[in-house]
Design a protein around this motif. Sequence first.
Motif, PDB file in Angstrom:
ATOM      1  N   ARG A   1      30.072 -28.318  11.204  1.00  0.00           N
ATOM      2  CA  ARG A   1      29.462 -28.773   9.959  1.00  0.00           C
ATOM      3  C   ARG A   1      29.855 -30.218   9.662  1.00  0.00           C
ATOM      4  N   ALA A   2      31.100 -30.564   9.914  1.00  0.00           N
ATOM      5  CA  ALA A   2      31.569 -31.922   9.640  1.00  0.00           C
ATOM      6  C   ALA A   2      30.817 -32.953  10.475  1.00  0.00           C
ATOM      7  N   GLN A   3      30.377 -32.547  11.647  1.00  0.00           N
ATOM      8  CA  GLN A   3      29.680 -33.474  12.531  1.00  0.00           C
ATOM      9  C   GLN A   3      28.235 -33.707  12.104  1.00  0.00           C
ATOM     10  N   THR A   4      27.742 -32.900  11.188  1.00  0.00           N
ATOM     11  CA  THR A   4      26.327 -32.994  10.819  1.00  0.00           C
ATOM     12  C   THR A   4      26.094 -33.503   9.402  1.00  0.00           C
ATOM     13  N   ILE A   5      27.162 -33.730   8.624  1.00  0.00           N
ATOM     14  CA  ILE A   5      26.941 -34.060   7.215  1.00  0.00           C
ATOM     15  C   ILE A   5      26.905 -35.556   6.942  1.00  0.00           C
ATOM     16  N   GLY A   6      26.937 -36.363   7.978  1.00  0.00           N
ATOM     17  CA  GLY A   6      26.749 -37.806   7.777  1.00  0.00           C
ATOM     18  C   GLY A   6      28.000 -38.506   7.302  1.00  0.00           C
ATOM     19  N   ALA A   7      27.892 -39.272   6.228  1.00  0.00           N
ATOM     20  CA  ALA A   7      29.004 -40.087   5.729  1.00  0.00           C
ATOM     21  C   ALA A   7      30.089 -39.177   5.169  1.00  0.00           C
ATOM     22  N   LEU A   8      31.166 -39.008   5.898  1.00  0.00           N
ATOM     23  CA  LEU A   8      32.190 -38.054   5.505  1.00  0.00           C
ATOM     24  C   LEU A   8      32.908 -38.469   4.229  1.00  0.00           C
ATOM     25  N   GLU A   9      32.953 -39.782   3.960  1.00  0.00           N
ATOM     26  CA  GLU A   9      33.659 -40.218   2.749  1.00  0.00           C
ATOM     27  C   GLU A   9      32.964 -39.736   1.478  1.00  0.00           C
ATOM     28  N   ASP A  10      31.695 -39.337   1.599  1.00  0.00           N
ATOM     29  CA  ASP A  10      30.976 -38.829   0.428  1.00  0.00           C
ATOM     30  C   ASP A  10      31.313 -37.367   0.125  1.00  0.00           C
ATOM     31  N   TYR A  11      31.967 -36.694   1.051  1.00  0.00           N
ATOM     32  CA  TYR A  11      32.258 -35.265   0.890  1.00  0.00           C
ATOM     33  C   TYR A  11      33.725 -34.987   1.221  1.00  0.00           C
ATOM     34  N   PRO A  12      34.642 -35.501   0.403  1.00  0.00           N
ATOM     35  CA  PRO A  12      36.071 -35.404   0.743  1.00  0.00           C
ATOM     36  C   PRO A  12      36.584 -33.974   0.837  1.00  0.00           C
ATOM     37  N   TYR A  13      36.025 -33.073   0.045  1.00  0.00           N
ATOM     38  CA  TYR A  13      36.551 -31.702   0.075  1.00  0.00           C
ATOM     39  C   TYR A  13      36.005 -30.922   1.272  1.00  0.00           C
ATOM     40  N   LEU A  14      34.825 -31.295   1.730  1.00  0.00           N
ATOM     41  CA  LEU A  14      34.326 -30.702   2.971  1.00  0.00           C
ATOM     42  C   LEU A  14      35.124 -31.218   4.158  1.00  0.00           C
ATOM     43  N   VAL A  15      35.529 -32.470   4.081  1.00  0.00           N
ATOM     44  CA  VAL A  15      36.394 -33.026   5.123  1.00  0.00           C
ATOM     45  C   VAL A  15      37.719 -32.260   5.151  1.00  0.00           C
ATOM     46  N   GLU A  16      38.235 -31.940   3.973  1.00  0.00           N
ATOM     47  CA  GLU A  16      39.480 -31.183   3.904  1.00  0.00           C
ATOM     48  C   GLU A  16      39.324 -29.812   4.562  1.00  0.00           C
ATOM     49  N   ILE A  17      38.190 -29.165   4.300  1.00  0.00           N
ATOM     50  CA  ILE A  17      37.935 -27.867   4.931  1.00  0.00           C
ATOM     51  C   ILE A  17      37.872 -28.012   6.441  1.00  0.00           C
ATOM     52  N   ALA A  18      37.112 -29.012   6.892  1.00  0.00           N
ATOM     53  CA  ALA A  18      36.942 -29.210   8.330  1.00  0.00           C
ATOM     54  C   ALA A  18      38.260 -29.558   9.005  1.00  0.00           C
ATOM     55  N   THR A  19      39.155 -30.195   8.264  1.00  0.00           N
ATOM     56  CA  THR A  19      40.431 -30.617   8.834  1.00  0.00           C
ATOM     57  C   THR A  19      41.453 -29.488   8.839  1.00  0.00           C
ATOM     58  N   LYS A  20      41.531 -28.738   7.746  1.00  0.00           N
ATOM     59  CA  LYS A  20      42.601 -27.766   7.583  1.00  0.00           C
ATOM     60  C   LYS A  20      42.237 -26.352   8.026  1.00  0.00           C
TER      61      LYS A  20
END
Length: 228
Positions: free
Chosen positions: A171-190
């Motif tokens: 999902r993280a690879q498909t959502i584009g600008a990751l800085e716009d979705y910090p909490y999704l980045v957190e999910i993808a990371t953790k």
Amino acid sequence: MTKQKIATRKPLSSARVLQAAVALADEAGLEAFSMRGLAQELGVVPMALYKHVANKEELLDGMVDIVFSEIELPSGDLDWRSTMRRRAISTREALKRHRWAIGMMESRHPGPANLRNHDAVMGCLRKAGFSFKMAIHAYSVQDAYIYGFALQERDTGFETPDSAGEAARRRAQTIGALEDYPYLVEIATKLPGSGYDNAVEFAWGLDLILDGLDRLRHAGSERADAHL
């Protein structure tokens, strides 16, 4: 050879037709399910099925009742909370085995197992001290959670704790600008490191609901009854 097969073929019965239908639906889903396909599975002509079930609708009613028969009934040997917890876990497990039944459990004409299940659940709640209206609330919220979780579990397809982490990475690879979705980045990371266990998540939410119901039960029925 043909005569020998005919002589030794197990005769059809309603129970055999229903069990074969459940197995076929488990394997292929309802989208690919048909009376013709079921007849082929049983080695008979389609018309032979109609000696045991009136039509496909009656067949589906019976199939759902088989799923209900696999759910652990409330027992008088345990307190109401333990009983409801075991029944909820048993329901989720039955729906994992029979994913085609999700969304059909409360919409089909009830059979004996269905009726026994509903009566036993309501009886458990009433004997535990829930008022009639409060028992309706308690029953409704539990089933909404169980069936909703089963639907989400089927649709997400997280079969293992690691598969949820893999899905988060994709999902993280498909959502584009990751800085716009910090909490999704957190999910993808953790999440890939911690995993997501459906059984653990189900039990966590279930305990939350049962704890809340128990507090209401001790507080009395006025608050619950006011909403019905």
